[in-house]
Write a protein that holds these residues in place. Structure first.
Motif, PDB file in Angstrom:
ATOM      1  N   THR A  82       4.281 -47.566  24.443  1.00 37.62           N
ATOM      2  CA  THR A  82       3.532 -47.411  23.207  1.00 37.62           C
ATOM      3  C   THR A  82       4.397 -47.683  21.989  1.00 37.62           C
ATOM      4  OG1 THR A  82       2.262 -45.648  24.279  1.00 37.62           O
ATOM      5  CG2 THR A  82       2.073 -45.794  21.900  1.00 37.62           C
ATOM      6  N   GLY A 100       3.282 -39.728  19.514  1.00 31.85           N
ATOM      7  CA  GLY A 100       2.022 -40.349  19.094  1.00 31.85           C
ATOM      8  C   GLY A 100       0.975 -40.179  20.153  1.00 31.85           C
ATOM      9  N   VAL A 138       4.471 -46.778  17.877  1.00 25.75           N
ATOM     10  CA  VAL A 138       3.889 -45.829  16.920  1.00 25.75           C
ATOM     11  C   VAL A 138       4.638 -45.934  15.599  1.00 25.75           C
ATOM     12  CG1 VAL A 138       3.372 -43.378  16.488  1.00 25.75           C
ATOM     13  CG2 VAL A 138       3.369 -44.259  18.830  1.00 25.75           C
ATOM     14  N   VAL A 166      -0.750 -44.721  15.967  1.00 20.60           N
ATOM     15  CA  VAL A 166      -0.555 -45.559  17.137  1.00 20.60           C
ATOM     16  C   VAL A 166      -0.941 -46.984  16.766  1.00 20.60           C
ATOM     17  CG1 VAL A 166      -1.245 -45.989  19.514  1.00 20.60           C
ATOM     18  CG2 VAL A 166      -1.046 -43.639  18.690  1.00 20.60           C
ATOM     19  N   SER A 175      -0.546 -50.018  22.600  1.00 19.23           N
ATOM     20  CA  SER A 175      -0.067 -49.344  23.790  1.00 19.23           C
ATOM     21  C   SER A 175      -0.561 -50.072  25.024  1.00 19.23           C
ATOM     22  CB  SER A 175      -0.549 -47.889  23.807  1.00 19.23           C
ATOM     23  OG  SER A 175      -0.031 -47.197  24.924  1.00 19.23           O
TER      24      SER A 175
END
Length: 261
Positions: free
Chosen positions: A168, A17, A170, A43, A46
Motif C-alpha cells: 500500500t 493507513g 499512503v 490511501v 494498494s
C-alpha cells in the motif's frame, strides 16, 4: 520486552493507513481520514500480493523527470507511481489514468506501462517498486526521462512471512508541533519519502532530522519514534508491506526503547 498489536483503525499518530485493493482499472482514492492529534492519512493505491517468499524482495525508490510532451516506458516489478509535479498520463496494460500532483497509481508486475508528461511542463514522479533479486537490474525509466535513485535496500527485506501480503502507498500528514509518539515497529517493512517539512526520527537512543526529499527505510525489527517539532506540517509518502490480516504497526511497551537519552 512486551509488545501490543494495533490495527490501523485505532492507532493515533503512527504512520499507517486504511487499505483498499486496486483494480485493474483506476479507482478514486478515498477521502483523507483523521485520528488523534490531527494526523491525516490518505490511501493513494494498494494491491494484494499472493506471496512474497517465492523470491527475496527489495525496496527500490527513484525520482523520474520526463520533459514536456515526452514519454518513457516501464515493465518490471510491482510498484507505485506518484506524481510530484506536472501532469502524468499513465497507461498500464488496459488501464489508463491521468495523474496530477499528489496522485498515485499501481503499476502491476510485468505490465507494459507508458508514462507521458503533459504538454505544458515536465512531469516529475516518484516510483517505489518491490523487485525480486532478478528484477533489481531492470531499468526504472528509459530515454528521454532522467531518474535519480533515492534508495535501494542493500539486502532483501527481512522477516517476511508466507502467505498473502498487502502492499500500500499512503500519504500521511503530521500536524505542526506534534510530540514524539510511542515506540513502535512494523510487522513487515516500509519505505518512506519525506514530501515536505522536517521530521525527527528516534531509534536506539539517537535522534536525527529527516528533511524533505529524503528516503527512509524501516525493516520489521527497527523500534523507533517520530515527531514533528516544526511549525509546518510534515507530509510523508509511505509504501508499506504487511501480512494480510496482521496489523502493520506494533507498539513496544518499553519506555526507553526509542526515547532519546
Amino acid at each position: 520486552m512486551k509488545t501490543r498489536l494495533f490495527s490501523y483503525s485505532v492507532v493515533a499518530g503512527i504512520f499507517t493507513g486504511y487499505l483498499f485493493v486496486a483494480a485493474a482499472a483506476a479507482q478514486p482514492a478515498p477521502a483523507p481520514s483523521a485520528s488523534g492529534g490531527g494526523t491525516l492519512r490518505a490511501v493513494l493505491a494498494s494491491t494484494a500480493l499472493p506471496s512474497v517468499v517465492d523470491a527475496p524482495r527489495y525496496f527500490k525508490m527513484v525520482r523520474v523527470n520526463i520533459p514536456a510532451k515526452q514519454a518513457t516506458t516501464y515493465n518490471g516489478a510491482v510498484g507505485f507511481v506518484l506524481a510530484l509535479s506536472g501532469s502524468l498520463d499513465v497507461t498500464s496494460g488496459s488501464a489508463h489514468q491521468l495523474l496530477e500532483k499528489g496522485d498515485a497509481v499501481l503499476v502491476a508486475r510485468g505490465t507494459d506501462t507508458t508514462l507521458k508528461a503533459g504538454d505544458n511542463q515536465p512531469a516529475v514522479y516518484l516510483h517505489i517498486a518491490l523487485p525480486t533479486a532478478g528484477e533489481l537490474g531492470q531499468p526504472m525509466a528509459g530515454r528521454p526521462a532522467a531518474f535519480t535513485e533515492l534508495h535501494t535496500t542493500a539486502s532483501p527485506i527481512p522477516g517476511l512471512k508466507p502467505g498473502p501480503h498487502e502492499f500500500t502507498v499512503v500519504r500521511v500528514t503530521l500536524p505542526p508541533r506534534m510530540p514524539i509518539n510511542p515506540p513502535h515497529r512494523r510487522s513487515g517493512a516500509a519505505m518512506y519519502y519525506i514530501l515536505s517539512g522536517t521530521g525527527m526520527f528516534t531509534t536506539g537512543g539517537k535522534t536525527e532530522p529527516k528533511p524533505a526529499d529524503v528516503a527512509h527505510y524501516e525493516p520489521y525489527d527497527l523500534v523507533h519514534q517520530w515527531a514533528n517539532p516544526g511549525d509546518a506540517p510534515l507530509v510523508i509518502i509511505q509504501a508499506n508491506i504487511s501480512q494480510e490480516g496482521v496489523p502493520a504497526v506494533i507498539f513496544v511497551q518499553d519506555a526507553g526503547a526509542g526515547a532519546p537519552k
